[in-house]
Write a protein that holds these residues in place. Structure first.
Motif, PDB file in Angstrom:
ATOM      1  N   TYR A 125      23.856  50.876 -34.678  1.00 50.15           N
ATOM      2  CA  TYR A 125      23.323  50.879 -35.970  1.00 50.15           C
ATOM      3  C   TYR A 125      22.282  51.975 -36.122  1.00 50.15           C
ATOM      4  CZ  TYR A 125      26.464  47.315 -37.419  1.00 50.15           C
ATOM      5  OH  TYR A 125      27.800  46.509 -37.343  1.00 50.15           O
ATOM      6  N   PHE A 126      21.139  52.051 -35.252  1.00 45.00           N
ATOM      7  CA  PHE A 126      19.950  52.965 -35.323  1.00 45.00           C
ATOM      8  C   PHE A 126      20.545  54.456 -35.331  1.00 45.00           C
ATOM      9  CE2 PHE A 126      17.194  55.140 -32.830  1.00 45.00           C
ATOM     10  CZ  PHE A 126      15.831  55.085 -33.962  1.00 45.00           C
ATOM     11  N   GLY A 127      21.353  54.243 -34.542  1.00 46.63           N
ATOM     12  CA  GLY A 127      22.031  55.869 -33.909  1.00 46.63           C
ATOM     13  C   GLY A 127      22.654  56.245 -35.274  1.00 46.63           C
ATOM     14  N   ASP A 128      23.518  55.676 -36.034  1.00 48.80           N
ATOM     15  CA  ASP A 128      24.199  55.771 -37.299  1.00 48.80           C
ATOM     16  C   ASP A 128      22.999  56.412 -38.041  1.00 48.80           C
ATOM     17  OD1 ASP A 128      26.687  56.486 -37.840  1.00 48.80           O
ATOM     18  OD2 ASP A 128      27.332  54.366 -38.441  1.00 48.80           O
ATOM     19  N   SER A 146      13.406  43.842 -31.486  1.00 50.09           N
ATOM     20  CA  SER A 146      13.433  44.332 -32.631  1.00 50.09           C
ATOM     21  C   SER A 146      14.943  44.604 -33.267  1.00 50.09           C
ATOM     22  CB  SER A 146      12.911  45.865 -32.794  1.00 50.09           C
ATOM     23  OG  SER A 146      13.152  46.569 -33.640  1.00 50.09           O
ATOM     24  N   MET A 147      15.115  44.300 -34.423  1.00 55.25           N
ATOM     25  CA  MET A 147      16.564  44.397 -35.129  1.00 55.25           C
ATOM     26  C   MET A 147      17.249  45.834 -35.025  1.00 55.25           C
ATOM     27  SD  MET A 147      18.401  42.633 -38.451  1.00 55.25           S
ATOM     28  CE  MET A 147      17.876  43.870 -39.617  1.00 55.25           C
ATOM     29  N   ILE A 148      16.487  46.603 -35.572  1.00 53.75           N
ATOM     30  CA  ILE A 148      16.913  48.013 -35.676  1.00 53.75           C
ATOM     31  C   ILE A 148      16.285  49.211 -34.894  1.00 53.75           C
ATOM     32  CG2 ILE A 148      17.619  49.786 -37.335  1.00 53.75           C
ATOM     33  CD1 ILE A 148      19.577  47.576 -37.718  1.00 53.75           C
ATOM     34  N   VAL A 149      14.832  49.313 -35.373  1.00 52.91           N
ATOM     35  CA  VAL A 149      14.289  50.411 -34.644  1.00 52.91           C
ATOM     36  C   VAL A 149      13.809  50.018 -33.214  1.00 52.91           C
ATOM     37  CG1 VAL A 149      12.107  51.469 -34.952  1.00 52.91           C
ATOM     38  CG2 VAL A 149      13.279  51.123 -36.974  1.00 52.91           C
ATOM     39  N   PRO A 150      14.155  50.847 -32.336  1.00 55.76           N
ATOM     40  CA  PRO A 150      13.638  50.523 -30.882  1.00 55.76           C
ATOM     41  C   PRO A 150      12.284  50.364 -30.552  1.00 55.76           C
ATOM     42  CG  PRO A 150      15.127  52.382 -31.028  1.00 55.76           C
ATOM     43  CD  PRO A 150      14.831  52.238 -32.484  1.00 55.76           C
ATOM     44  N   LEU A 184      19.453  59.751 -51.732  1.00 57.74           N
ATOM     45  CA  LEU A 184      20.182  58.425 -51.771  1.00 57.74           C
ATOM     46  C   LEU A 184      21.260  58.366 -50.880  1.00 57.74           C
ATOM     47  CD1 LEU A 184      20.815  55.933 -53.363  1.00 57.74           C
ATOM     48  CD2 LEU A 184      22.494  57.270 -54.864  1.00 57.74           C
ATOM     49  N   ALA A 185      21.753  59.405 -50.167  1.00 55.89           N
ATOM     50  CA  ALA A 185      22.637  59.393 -49.269  1.00 55.89           C
ATOM     51  C   ALA A 185      22.338  58.606 -47.845  1.00 55.89           C
ATOM     52  CB  ALA A 185      23.300  60.692 -48.757  1.00 55.89           C
ATOM     53  N   PRO A 186      21.011  59.232 -47.209  1.00 54.54           N
ATOM     54  CA  PRO A 186      20.673  58.448 -46.171  1.00 54.54           C
ATOM     55  C   PRO A 186      19.959  57.085 -46.332  1.00 54.54           C
ATOM     56  CG  PRO A 186      19.110  60.172 -46.497  1.00 54.54           C
ATOM     57  CD  PRO A 186      20.492  60.300 -47.612  1.00 54.54           C
ATOM     58  N   VAL A 187      19.486  56.895 -47.606  1.00 57.27           N
ATOM     59  CA  VAL A 187      18.859  55.412 -47.860  1.00 57.27           C
ATOM     60  C   VAL A 187      19.918  54.802 -48.206  1.00 57.27           C
ATOM     61  CG1 VAL A 187      17.631  54.427 -49.847  1.00 57.27           C
ATOM     62  CG2 VAL A 187      16.620  56.479 -49.025  1.00 57.27           C
ATOM     63  N   ALA A 188      21.206  55.169 -48.695  1.00 56.63           N
ATOM     64  CA  ALA A 188      22.379  53.976 -48.811  1.00 56.63           C
ATOM     65  C   ALA A 188      23.017  53.708 -47.751  1.00 56.63           C
ATOM     66  CB  ALA A 188      23.317  54.481 -49.858  1.00 56.63           C
ATOM     67  N   ALA A 234      21.859  48.153 -42.018  1.00 53.00           N
ATOM     68  CA  ALA A 234      20.830  47.296 -41.820  1.00 53.00           C
ATOM     69  C   ALA A 234      20.738  45.806 -42.466  1.00 53.00           C
ATOM     70  CB  ALA A 234      19.262  47.859 -42.144  1.00 53.00           C
ATOM     71  N   PHE A 235      21.148  46.011 -44.182  1.00 56.90           N
ATOM     72  CA  PHE A 235      21.099  44.835 -44.754  1.00 56.90           C
ATOM     73  C   PHE A 235      22.173  44.400 -45.395  1.00 56.90           C
ATOM     74  CE2 PHE A 235      17.064  47.177 -44.780  1.00 56.90           C
ATOM     75  CZ  PHE A 235      16.355  46.294 -44.204  1.00 56.90           C
ATOM     76  N   ALA A 236      23.161  45.222 -45.643  1.00 58.79           N
ATOM     77  CA  ALA A 236      24.577  44.866 -46.451  1.00 58.79           C
ATOM     78  C   ALA A 236      25.570  44.470 -45.601  1.00 58.79           C
ATOM     79  CB  ALA A 236      24.970  45.745 -47.421  1.00 58.79           C
ATOM     80  N   THR A 237      26.350  45.234 -45.019  1.00 60.69           N
ATOM     81  CA  THR A 237      27.686  45.003 -44.285  1.00 60.69           C
ATOM     82  C   THR A 237      27.615  45.298 -42.849  1.00 60.69           C
ATOM     83  OG1 THR A 237      28.532  47.213 -44.617  1.00 60.69           O
ATOM     84  CG2 THR A 237      29.255  45.864 -46.282  1.00 60.69           C
ATOM     85  N   GLY A 238      26.319  45.575 -42.428  1.00 61.30           N
ATOM     86  CA  GLY A 238      26.184  45.930 -40.952  1.00 61.30           C
ATOM     87  C   GLY A 238      25.299  44.599 -40.359  1.00 61.30           C
ATOM     88  N   ALA A 239      24.199  44.910 -39.736  1.00 61.13           N
ATOM     89  CA  ALA A 239      23.348  44.000 -38.938  1.00 61.13           C
ATOM     90  C   ALA A 239      23.363  42.862 -39.546  1.00 61.13           C
ATOM     91  CB  ALA A 239      22.006  44.640 -38.488  1.00 61.13           C
ATOM     92  N   ARG A 240      22.705  42.696 -40.826  1.00 61.86           N
ATOM     93  CA  ARG A 240      22.487  41.102 -41.541  1.00 61.86           C
ATOM     94  C   ARG A 240      23.516  40.272 -41.341  1.00 61.86           C
ATOM     95  NH1 ARG A 240      17.143  39.939 -41.163  1.00 61.86           N
ATOM     96  NH2 ARG A 240      15.949  41.381 -41.934  1.00 61.86           N
TER      97      ARG A 240
END
Length: 263
Positions: A190-193, A254-258, A218-222, A228-234
């Motif tokens: 996910y971090f790579g994505d 760490s959850m996302i950032v190495p 908005l594109a990279p923010v979305a 991280a929070f919607a349909t992925g890691a959480r």
């Protein structure tokens, strides 16, 4: 912000991107109905961006659009093949089962297929901008490619390490995958994505000038939010936390950032 060497305007680029997303998702709906699995949408997700990037590159003929198309094809092709292999021989993804409940296929169309097509359209904004305007800061194109490459390495290596872990005999592997990149982040893929799409934004939008950069951020923010929070890691971690040893792993990683593991 200088107009590109083609006559393609942003409205036309946006319409082309929207139609490309709709075409890929319509085909996915047909396949999903036939195989009885909503999870095939995961394979369609990167393919929507591949379709958008190629359509915009052909329409604009701009060198930046072709560069971005190359980056997206490499990223999206690898991810689609990886997800396709992972889905083979498995049942429905528990995430979609929980999300849809008893809503049936109609709910899948509304809540999954339509929503993902619209989100892909929004995330493709930098690709649309790159097909419309010329480059103002070329060094940001280089910087974006570097960030994209970091993301691709994290995603590909992370997926390969996890696949190797899953293939080991059950009695010969630890309860949780926590070696390699997984020692520093619980979700290197996910971090790579995220890095891939921040890199594409840098190269394809901010390099055009401040206005295209701000109009498309908005594109990279979305993408970051959903991963991280919607349909992925959480969402994934709701299931993972029930597995033995995962809470201890999460407490020190760490959850996302190495980051270096915590004691």
């Amino acid at each position: 912000m200088t107009p590109a060497v083609t006559d393609l305007n942003w409205l036309t680029a946006a319409l082309a991107a929207l139609l490309a997303c709709a075409a890929v998702m319509l085909a996915t709906v047909v396949v999903s109905r036939r195989v009885g699995r909503v999870a095939v949408v995961d394979v369609a997700w990167p393919l929507m961006f591949v379709a958008v990037s190629l359509v915009l590159a052909v329409l604009s003929g701009h060198w930046l659009s072709w560069l971005l198309a190359g980056l997206v094809v490499v990223w999206g092709g690898r991810l689609a093949l990886h997800l396709g292999r992972r889905l083979r021989g498995h049942g429905e993804d528990p995430r979609y089962t929980a999300m849809l409940g008893d809503g049936g296929f109609g709910a899948a169309v509304r809540k999954v297929f339509l929503v993902q097509a619209l989100i892909a359209f929004v995330i493709s904004l930098p690709l649309q901008a790159a097909a419309t305007y010329d480059v103002h800061w070329r060094w940001l194109v280089v910087a974006g490619v570097v960030v994209w490459l970091v993301g691709l390495v994290f995603e590909a290596v992370g997926d390969a390490q996890l696949a190797a872990y899953r293939q080991r005999p059950k009695d010969a592997k630890p309860l949780v995958m926590e070696t390699g990149l997984w020692r520093f982040t619980r979700h290197p893929n996910y971090f790579g994505d995220m890095c891939v799409w921040w890199g594409i934004w840098l190269a394809g939008a901010l390099s055009l000038g401040w206005l295209p950069g701000l109009a498309t951020v908005l594109a990279p923010v979305a993408m970051t939010y959903f991963l991280a929070f919607a349909t992925g890691a959480r969402l994934l971690e709701r299931t993972m936390m029930k597995r033995p040893g995962y809470r201890e792993y999460a407490a020190r990683t760490s959850m996302i950032v190495p980051l270096p593991p915590r004691r």
